[in-house]
Design an enzyme around this catalytic site. Structure first.
Site, mmCIF file in Angstrom:
data_model
loop_
_atom_site.group_PDB
_atom_site.id
_atom_site.type_symbol
_atom_site.label_atom_id
_atom_site.label_comp_id
_atom_site.label_asym_id
_atom_site.label_seq_id
_atom_site.Cartn_x
_atom_site.Cartn_y
_atom_site.Cartn_z
ATOM 1 N N TRP A 45 -28.026 -57.553 -96.620
ATOM 2 C CA TRP A 45 -28.992 -56.937 -97.540
ATOM 3 C C TRP A 45 -28.186 -56.359 -98.713
ATOM 4 O O TRP A 45 -27.165 -55.679 -98.492
ATOM 5 C CB TRP A 45 -29.720 -55.848 -96.756
ATOM 6 C CG TRP A 45 -30.782 -55.121 -97.505
ATOM 7 C CD1 TRP A 45 -31.824 -55.669 -98.190
ATOM 8 C CD2 TRP A 45 -30.914 -53.702 -97.597
ATOM 9 N NE1 TRP A 45 -32.605 -54.664 -98.716
ATOM 10 C CE2 TRP A 45 -32.067 -53.455 -98.365
ATOM 11 C CE3 TRP A 45 -30.186 -52.626 -97.107
ATOM 12 C CZ2 TRP A 45 -32.503 -52.170 -98.653
ATOM 13 C CZ3 TRP A 45 -30.610 -51.345 -97.399
ATOM 14 C CH2 TRP A 45 -31.757 -51.127 -98.165
ATOM 15 N N ASP A 48 -27.959 -50.892 -88.634
ATOM 16 C CA ASP A 48 -29.081 -50.727 -89.557
ATOM 17 C C ASP A 48 -30.288 -51.455 -88.962
ATOM 18 O O ASP A 48 -30.372 -52.679 -89.021
ATOM 19 C CB ASP A 48 -28.713 -51.307 -90.924
ATOM 20 C CG ASP A 48 -29.869 -51.199 -91.904
ATOM 21 O OD1 ASP A 48 -30.865 -50.510 -91.592
ATOM 22 O OD2 ASP A 48 -29.789 -51.814 -92.990
ATOM 23 N N LYS A 103 -41.255 -51.788 -92.063
ATOM 24 C CA LYS A 103 -41.816 -53.101 -91.683
ATOM 25 C C LYS A 103 -42.611 -53.014 -90.387
ATOM 26 O O LYS A 103 -43.719 -53.512 -90.298
ATOM 27 C CB LYS A 103 -40.707 -54.142 -91.484
ATOM 28 C CG LYS A 103 -39.465 -53.919 -92.273
ATOM 29 C CD LYS A 103 -39.548 -54.487 -93.654
ATOM 30 C CE LYS A 103 -38.407 -53.940 -94.462
ATOM 31 N NZ LYS A 103 -38.154 -54.606 -95.675
HETATM 32 N N1 KET Z 1 -31.986 -52.392 -94.061
HETATM 33 C C1 KET Z 1 -32.273 -53.699 -94.183
HETATM 34 C C2 KET Z 1 -31.436 -54.694 -93.475
HETATM 35 C C3 KET Z 1 -33.362 -54.082 -94.970
HETATM 36 O O1 KET Z 1 -33.630 -55.379 -95.055
HETATM 37 C C4 KET Z 1 -34.115 -53.117 -95.653
HETATM 38 C C5 KET Z 1 -35.213 -53.522 -96.551
HETATM 39 C C6 KET Z 1 -33.775 -51.769 -95.465
HETATM 40 C C7 KET Z 1 -32.690 -51.451 -94.674
HETATM 41 C C8 KET Z 1 -34.464 -50.626 -96.121
HETATM 42 O O2 KET Z 1 -35.775 -50.522 -95.994
HETATM 43 P P1 KET Z 1 -36.531 -49.122 -96.252
HETATM 44 O O3 KET Z 1 -37.731 -49.519 -96.992
HETATM 45 O O4 KET Z 1 -35.627 -48.213 -97.049
HETATM 46 O O5 KET Z 1 -36.786 -48.592 -94.905
HETATM 47 N N2 KET Z 1 -35.338 -54.698 -96.998
HETATM 48 C C9 KET Z 1 -36.405 -55.274 -97.797
HETATM 49 C C10 KET Z 1 -36.938 -54.410 -98.869
HETATM 50 C C11 KET Z 1 -35.925 -53.872 -99.825
HETATM 51 O O6 KET Z 1 -35.037 -54.576 -100.290
HETATM 52 O O7 KET Z 1 -36.053 -52.662 -100.150
HETATM 53 C C12 KET Z 1 -35.966 -56.652 -98.299
HETATM 54 O O8 KET Z 1 -34.842 -57.084 -98.004
HETATM 55 O O9 KET Z 1 -36.769 -57.319 -98.951
#
Ligand code: KET
Length: 417
Positions: free
Chosen positions: A141, A223, A259
């Site tokens: 990511w 993570d 998610k």
């Molecule tokens: N870790 C990973 C691996 C991840 O894919 C995301 C979000 C997050 C943490 C953080 O999510 P939060 O909303 O802060 O709980 N990924 C998706 C959204 C983004 O990039 O913010 C994505 O990869 O599309």
């Protein structure tokens, strides 16, 4: 009357910031006037009608909350909601986790997964061995690369993760790189539904990796943004977390409910630290609070209340499990549908891997020029590394995407830039 301005703005020389590789695509999509367009960029669940989704169990809890006279809008404590903190650690490490029972796990609420990573890394920059490097998978990511230097941890190192030929984990490469990293390095790991590759370690591989990490005295930083989204089974998806914790290893964990509960905008998440000695725990908590207080003071309450209610109530918890199965099941259906559509078109290449990859994303192997071609000609928005959010695809858009991919594989300019 305004005073006469003698000098240019102090921001005159401010450069443009580079666009975010994921979030900028949403803006481009929304601004695209084309009638037929598709957004499969961000990892956010959509229904088969392409609509964003409020989980019925979340709605149920919110309805209950509306009439709950005990709720108010007071600040939460700096470390967050107690009922949430306790329950989220158990969801990750198991109800019977020895680390929790022995009081060796510290959990604070955080601004979803991103905020948990940020707080965790700032904490490490203050208290972990100076000069230790953070290692992330070569494919990861994008923010895994950006958060450590911004948190005072320096530039990240990379470890091999993905084998482009097998479209699976390059476990040999991964083990080599982790065992060659200097002792005591910090190793960022995706416990399930690896983003972006959709390739996960097997249970046996996790065990072997755990042995090396323990021998090297590395600190694993998990993570967990997709618990329940990989297999639809929260317990199966936490295998790595439960196993590492059961081996007495010290570790860090960021958790997100964006998610799996669909609480994206509520910024609901947690940071846990498991330590080897109970006597350190109180000091760890006070220092985590020292990181949080001047950063954003205290976390938001709404999402944490929803999550705590679901996690602590067996009936609601079961409903949530059912909804996770439905969501992950729909994603699996989209995987099969896209594979079949490409096979029907006889698109060059083998597309079986689409079904083998796990989680929200498919790492299609499409090159940058192919992605550009698809965006320009078909108004389909996906990450430039070829990542597609399968959760953004629907029964009625699969053929459109497959057609675009087919055209791109045959006719887009070659090369990888
Ligand atoms: N870790 C990973 C691996 C991840 O894919 C995301 C979000 C997050 C943490 C953080 O999510 P939060 O909303 O802060 O709980 N990924 C998706 C959204 C983004 O990039 O913010 C994505 O990869 O599309």
């Amino acid at each position: 009357m305004a005073v006469a301005v003698k000098k240019k703005s102090f921001l005159d020389g401010i450069p443009d910031a580079p666009p975010d590789p994921i979030l900028s695509l949403r803006t481009l999509y929304e601004e695209d006037p084309a009638e037929k367009k598709l957004n499969v960029s961000v990892g956010a669940y959509r229904t088969d009608e392409g609509k964003s989704y409020v989980l019925p169990v979340v709605k149920e809890v919110e309805t209950m909350m509306l009439d709950d006279p005990s709720l108010n809008h007071e600040y939460l404590p700096v470390e967050g909601l107690k009922e949430f903190r306790d329950a989220t650690a158990k969801l990750a490490f198991g109800e019977d986790s020895l680390a929790i029972r022995e009081g060796r796990c510290v959990t604070v609420q955080a601004l979803s997964g991103t905020g948990a990573l940020r707080v965790g890394l700032e904490f490490l920059s203050r208290f972990y061995a100076q000069g230790a490097k953070v290692y992330i998978p070569e494919q990861s990511w994008p923010l895994h690369r950006r958060i450590p230097p911004l948190s005072g941890m320096g530039e990240v190192g990379l470890y091999r993760y993905f084998n482009a030929d097998t479209k699976g984990v390059d476990f040999t490469g991964l083990m080599e790189d982790i065992s060659h990293a200097p002792n005591g390095s910090i190793i960022v790991l995706h416990p399930c539904a690896h983003n972006p590759t959709g390739a996960d370690l097997s249970f046996d591989e996790w065990k072997r990796l755990c042995t090396v990490i323990a021998e090297k005295g590395h600190l694993p930083f998990f993570d967990a943004a997709y618990q329940g989204f990989a297999t639809g089974d929260l317990i199966r998806d936490r295998f790595a977390l439960e196993y590492f914790a059961s081996q007495g290893i010290e570790l860090m964990l960021s958790q997100s409910y964006a998610k799996n509960m669909g609480l994206y905008g509520e910024r609901t998440g947690a940071l846990s630290v498991i330590v080897s000695d109970k006597s350190i725990v109180d000091r760890v908590l006070t220092q985590l609070k020292q990181v949080i207080r001047p950063m954003y003071s205290s976390p938001p309450a709404h999402g944490a209340r929803i999550a705590a209610t679901i996690l602590n109530n067996p009936v609601l918890f079961d409903k949530w499990n059912g909804e996770l199965k439905l969501m992950s099941g729909r994603i699996l259906e989209m995987r099969t549908a896209l594979k079949l559509a490409l096979q029907k078109l006889q698109t060059p290449g083998s597309w079986d891997f689409l079904e083998k990859q796990i989680g929200m994303f498919s790492y299609t192997g499409l090159t940058g020029p192919e992605v550009d071609f698809i965006q320009e000609k078909y108004h389909i928005y996906m990450m430039r590394n070829g990542r597609i959010s399968m959760a953004g695809l629907t029964t009625s858009t699969v053929d459109y995407l497959a057609g675009a991919m087919h055209d791109a594989v045959l006719n887009a300019p070659k090369g990888h830039l």
